[in-house]
Design a protein around this motif. Structure first.
Motif, PDB file in Angstrom:
ATOM      1  N   SER A   1     -14.812 -11.290  -3.325  1.00 26.93           N
ATOM      2  CA  SER A   1     -15.629 -10.020  -3.589  1.00 26.93           C
ATOM      3  C   SER A   1     -14.301  -9.849  -4.886  1.00 26.93           C
ATOM      4  CB  SER A   1     -15.391  -9.397  -2.785  1.00 26.93           C
ATOM      5  OG  SER A   1     -14.073  -8.863  -2.283  1.00 26.93           O
ATOM      6  N   TYR A   2     -12.795 -10.140  -4.602  1.00 27.15           N
ATOM      7  CA  TYR A   2     -11.720 -10.554  -5.451  1.00 27.15           C
ATOM      8  C   TYR A   2     -11.345 -10.885  -6.726  1.00 27.15           C
ATOM      9  CZ  TYR A   2     -10.189  -8.932  -0.603  1.00 27.15           C
ATOM     10  OH  TYR A   2     -10.275  -8.545   0.484  1.00 27.15           O
TER      11      TYR A   2
ATOM     12  N   ASN B   1       0.661  -1.174   0.132  1.00 28.46           N
ATOM     13  CA  ASN B   1       0.139  -0.032  -0.135  1.00 28.46           C
ATOM     14  C   ASN B   1       0.554   1.091   0.001  1.00 28.46           C
ATOM     15  OD1 ASN B   1      -1.795  -1.361   0.066  1.00 28.46           O
ATOM     16  ND2 ASN B   1      -2.551  -1.025   2.232  1.00 28.46           N
TER      17      ASN B   1
ATOM     18  N   LYS C   1     -11.100  -5.366  -8.832  1.00 25.63           N
ATOM     19  CA  LYS C   1     -12.248  -4.547  -8.702  1.00 25.63           C
ATOM     20  C   LYS C   1     -11.245  -2.941  -8.894  1.00 25.63           C
ATOM     21  CE  LYS C   1     -11.856  -5.324  -4.131  1.00 25.63           C
ATOM     22  NZ  LYS C   1     -13.353  -5.765  -3.858  1.00 25.63           N
ATOM     23  N   ALA C   2     -10.686  -2.576  -9.544  1.00 22.06           N
ATOM     24  CA  ALA C   2     -10.368  -1.300 -10.015  1.00 22.06           C
ATOM     25  C   ALA C   2     -10.479  -1.078 -10.724  1.00 22.06           C
ATOM     26  CB  ALA C   2      -8.861  -0.956  -8.861  1.00 22.06           C
TER      27      ALA C   2
ATOM     28  N   ASP D   1      -5.387  -2.289   0.052  1.00 21.40           N
ATOM     29  CA  ASP D   1      -6.507  -0.686  -0.276  1.00 21.40           C
ATOM     30  C   ASP D   1      -6.522  -1.123  -1.469  1.00 21.40           C
ATOM     31  OD1 ASP D   1      -7.987   1.838   0.430  1.00 21.40           O
ATOM     32  OD2 ASP D   1      -6.447   2.181   1.441  1.00 21.40           O
ATOM     33  N   PHE D   2      -7.703  -1.126  -2.093  1.00 18.72           N
ATOM     34  CA  PHE D   2      -8.384  -0.897  -2.780  1.00 18.72           C
ATOM     35  C   PHE D   2      -9.023   0.173  -3.634  1.00 18.72           C
ATOM     36  CE2 PHE D   2      -8.102  -5.704  -2.946  1.00 18.72           C
ATOM     37  CZ  PHE D   2      -7.593  -6.000  -3.890  1.00 18.72           C
ATOM     38  N   ASP D   3      -9.426   0.886  -2.553  1.00 18.48           N
ATOM     39  CA  ASP D   3      -9.918   2.249  -3.073  1.00 18.48           C
ATOM     40  C   ASP D   3      -9.260   3.016  -3.005  1.00 18.48           C
ATOM     41  OD1 ASP D   3     -11.995   1.094  -2.789  1.00 18.48           O
ATOM     42  OD2 ASP D   3     -12.687   1.589  -0.906  1.00 18.48           O
ATOM     43  N   THR D   4      -8.042   3.097  -3.203  1.00 15.88           N
ATOM     44  CA  THR D   4      -7.001   3.854  -3.208  1.00 15.88           C
ATOM     45  C   THR D   4      -5.581   4.079  -3.994  1.00 15.88           C
ATOM     46  OG1 THR D   4      -5.816   3.604  -1.296  1.00 15.88           O
ATOM     47  CG2 THR D   4      -7.237   5.124  -0.530  1.00 15.88           C
TER      48      THR D   4
ATOM     49  N   ASN E   1     -19.580  -3.616 -15.325  1.00 17.06           N
ATOM     50  CA  ASN E   1     -18.541  -1.943 -14.707  1.00 17.06           C
ATOM     51  C   ASN E   1     -17.412  -1.378 -15.273  1.00 17.06           C
ATOM     52  OD1 ASN E   1     -21.003  -1.337 -12.614  1.00 17.06           O
ATOM     53  ND2 ASN E   1     -19.826  -3.041 -11.757  1.00 17.06           N
TER      54      ASN E   1
ATOM     55  N   THR F   1      -3.242   4.016  -6.933  1.00 19.62           N
ATOM     56  CA  THR F   1      -3.002   4.490  -7.852  1.00 19.62           C
ATOM     57  C   THR F   1      -3.168   4.193  -9.785  1.00 19.62           C
ATOM     58  OG1 THR F   1      -0.814   4.520  -7.198  1.00 19.62           O
ATOM     59  CG2 THR F   1      -2.234   6.683  -6.145  1.00 19.62           C
TER      60      THR F   1
ATOM     61  N   GLN G   1       1.287   3.887  -3.038  1.00 17.93           N
ATOM     62  CA  GLN G   1       0.799   5.938  -2.518  1.00 17.93           C
ATOM     63  C   GLN G   1       1.261   6.635  -2.658  1.00 17.93           C
ATOM     64  OE1 GLN G   1      -1.056   5.209   1.239  1.00 17.93           O
ATOM     65  NE2 GLN G   1      -2.663   3.605  -0.100  1.00 17.93           N
TER      66      GLN G   1
END
Length: 338
Positions: A219-220, A69, A122-123, A97-100, A229, A102, A73
């Motif tokens: 979920s992965y 992570n 996921k991203a 942290d898949f939501d952040t 999506n 880059t 980042q």
């Protein structure tokens, strides 16, 4: 939409071990690989996890996740390459942290392919299935392996073409190092189950089947969500490689993927050369491929340049691929389509 990272010249490479680290007697391999990359103009930063290995992992899951992570980042790091694969990368998925995340490249194969596939699913960020760090320690790279830099330096909206190798390596000879790491002695021969010419296209997804099968139903591994999506239900073209599975275990894994819907709207499945594929009661690898072909009625291509029998093409998860196979030769064009 798929997001594509871009590798700049003189980029900074972060080396972290989300699966296995390196034991002291092999430190020189990492240092040599880093030196080779620095000689090509890259800057290389190694994380703490690279230098430790115990109980089949570089370090506890949370430390591995935190280091990954942190590198994702860190604006100073442009590309992440693990030293190699391993066994227990799956332990860190809950800590990523898949939501952040880059838009920077993550490159590797084997156990690393689980992380690559999860990031893309996921991203919606493209990831690169190709060489690992250790295999970049040679005086030079063979033509197939060397394409990793060109692929990762392809701009969004553009395309890049790769070709099947001329020769592949049958046996690792660590006691007789080669200037390009691999001993490429055997003639490469891409095959199709039908025996006919194949041309297929679709969004590329894949990895080491031994590993990626374990995120089915999680979920992965939500392929349906990815379809809806990120790629507007375009067809998928799978590339898979088998590290250790016997034919019956490989067959069970493929059936599980089918039952889980992973092969819905699939245009083609490609299999890498394998050091495994041991027959069980006369059930051969060719039988596995034939059974899959009979069930899905789509092109099945095998013995491609992918996985644990090098060299390997750099496949980009999320890219729109067009593959052509004829008379043992293959071409893969990857369009970096949003």
């Amino acid at each position: 939409m798929i997001t594509y990272p871009f590798l700049e010249k003189k980029a900074t490479i972060g080396v972290t071990a989300p699966s296995s680290g390196v034991e002291p007697e092999l430190y020189d391999l990492v240092k040599l690989s880093c030196s080779r990359l620095e000689g090509q103009g890259f800057r290389v930063i190694c994380g703490d996890t690279v230098w430790t290995q115990d109980k089949a992992k570089s370090s506890p899951a949370m430390k591995r996740a935190q280091e990954f992570n942190g590198m994702m980042q860190d604006e100073a790091i442009d590309l992440i390459i693990p030293p190699w694969g391993g066994e227990l990368l799956i332990e860190i998925l809950d800590g990523i942290d898949f939501d952040t995340l880059t838009d920077k490249w993550v490159l590797g194969y084997s156990d690393t392919s689980l992380l690559l596939l999860a990031i893309t699913l996921k991203a919606g960020i493209a990831t690169a299935h190709g060489t690992n760090l250790i295999d970049l320690r040679g005086e030079y790279c063979d033509e197939t392996t060397a394409m990793w830099k060109s692929v990762l330096s392809t701009e969004a909206g553009a395309s890049i073409t790769q070709y099947s190798s001329a020769k592949y390596q049958k046996i690792w000879q660590h006691d007789h190092p080669s200037p390009c790491v691999f001993h490429l002695t055997e003639t490469t021969d891409w095959k199709t189950v039908s025996g006919d010419k194949v041309k297929a296209e679709g969004r590329l997804l894949g990895g080491c089947i031994d590993i990626i099968r374990h995120i089915i139903g999680t979920s992965y591994g939500d392929v349906q969500n990815f379809r809806e999506n990120f790629i507007n239900d375009e067809p998928i073209m799978w590339y898979l490689e088998n590290c250790e599975l016997k034919t019956t275990d490989l067959r069970r894994s493929l059936v599980q993927m089918k039952l889980a819907g992973w092969f819905e709207n699939t245009s083609c499945i490609m299999f890498g050369r394998s050091p495994a594929n041991e027959s069980v009661e006369n059930y051969t690898i060719e039988d596995v491929y034939q059974d899959l072909y009979n069930e899905l009625q789509i092109p099945i291509v095998y013995d491609i340049d992918c996985g644990h029998v090098p060299p390997q093409i750099t496949f980009v998860n999320g890219a729109y691929g067009v593959v052509e196979v004829e008379k043992g030769k293959g071409t893969i064009v990857q369009h970096f389509k949003a």
